[in-house]
Design an enzyme around this catalytic site. Structure first.
Site, PDB file in Angstrom:
ATOM      1  N   ASP A   7       0.811  -0.984   0.002  1.00  0.00           N
ATOM      2  CA  ASP A   7       0.088   0.054   0.063  1.00  0.00           C
ATOM      3  C   ASP A   7       1.044   1.194   0.064  1.00  0.00           C
ATOM      4  OD1 ASP A   7      -2.436   1.647   0.422  1.00  0.00           O
ATOM      5  OD2 ASP A   7      -1.612   1.769   2.517  1.00  0.00           O
ATOM      6  N   ASP A   9      -0.420   5.066   0.867  1.00  0.00           N
ATOM      7  CA  ASP A   9      -0.478   6.069   2.021  1.00  0.00           C
ATOM      8  C   ASP A   9      -0.624   5.199   3.270  1.00  0.00           C
ATOM      9  OD1 ASP A   9      -1.817   8.736   0.406  1.00  0.00           O
ATOM     10  OD2 ASP A   9      -1.770   7.047  -0.478  1.00  0.00           O
ATOM     11  N   ASP A 169      -1.759  -1.003   6.077  1.00  0.00           N
ATOM     12  CA  ASP A 169      -1.731  -0.192   7.385  1.00  0.00           C
ATOM     13  C   ASP A 169      -3.317   0.002   7.682  1.00  0.00           C
ATOM     14  OD1 ASP A 169      -2.136   3.118   6.749  1.00  0.00           O
ATOM     15  OD2 ASP A 169      -2.414   1.881   5.268  1.00  0.00           O
TER      16      ASP A 169
END
Length: 220
Positions: A7, A9, A169
């Site tokens: 991922d 961001d 995250d």
């Protein structure tokens, strides 16, 4: 080939400062001033532009889905114009990427950021060429947590989608990996790090230097 897909961001880079600035540019146009703040709202930022707008409007008791829809393109344009003023890569991220490549892993990115913005940001940070693939929110007709963007990122990186793992995250990343039937590794150093253990990923990542060993263990 085995692949590690990241991922963007909140995983490879802390983009929250620039995202919040773009949202506040919208709120100022609405006459509301700066509604969101850094670092308190970093976790809000990393859940996407529409979430930032909705959260801010609810905070001032002015939520309207039509306003969110109207200002989302405004937010994207503001972000595009100031995409790298505050964004930084997390410590050790690119060293881990290079270590994975040296160990024979394919490496790519699967993000729910629009592909054009992700491309722009990675080039601005000087790291786009380190990744063999980039799949964004609008690359395919579906986005995470649908597993197909993850599979496509693995394929474009030259890998076998069944022999990949997703480093992320959020619950979106955890659900994506679960839907794909592959392992997930969730970072604990982002704004929502304290919540990652409750999602029960196959591994938690406290520092990037541990990732190559974790990848070797999870993708036999």
């Amino acid at each position: 080939m085995r692949t590690v897909i990241f991922d963007l961001d909140g995983t490879l880079a802390d983009t929250s400062g620039d995202l919040l600035a773009a949202a506040n540019a919208c709120f100022r146009q609405m006459g509301l001033g700066d509604v969101l703040s850094y670092p308190e709202d970093a976790g809000v930022a990393l859940r996407g532009g529409r979430n930032m707008l909705a959260t801010g409007l609810k905070r001032v008791e002015n939520f309207d889905e039509a306003i969110v829809n109207d200002f989302y393109p405004v937010l994207l344009e503001a972000y595009r114009g100031a995409i790298d003023h505050h964004t930084v890569l997390y410590a050790g991220a690119m060293d881990a990427v290079e270590a994975l490549k040296t160990a024979g892993f394919g490496v790519g990115i699967c993000t729910n950021k629009p592909e054009g913005l992700a491309e722009q940001l990675l080039r601005s940070l000087g790291v786009r060429d380190a990744f063999a693939s980039l799949v964004g929110a609008d690359t395919l007709p579906v986005r995470k947590p649908d597993p197909e963007p993850l599979f496509e990122a693995a394929r474009r990186a030259g890998g076998d989608p069944a022999r990949t793992l997703l480093v992320g995250d959020s619950d979106t990343d955890r659900n994506t990996s679960a839907n794909a039937g592959v392992p997930s590794v969730l970072v604990t150093f982002g704004p929502s790090g304290d919540d990652m253990a409750a999602l029960k990923p196959e591994a938690l990542l406290h520092r990037f230097e541990d990732l190559p060993e974790i990848a070797e263990r999870l993708i036999a």
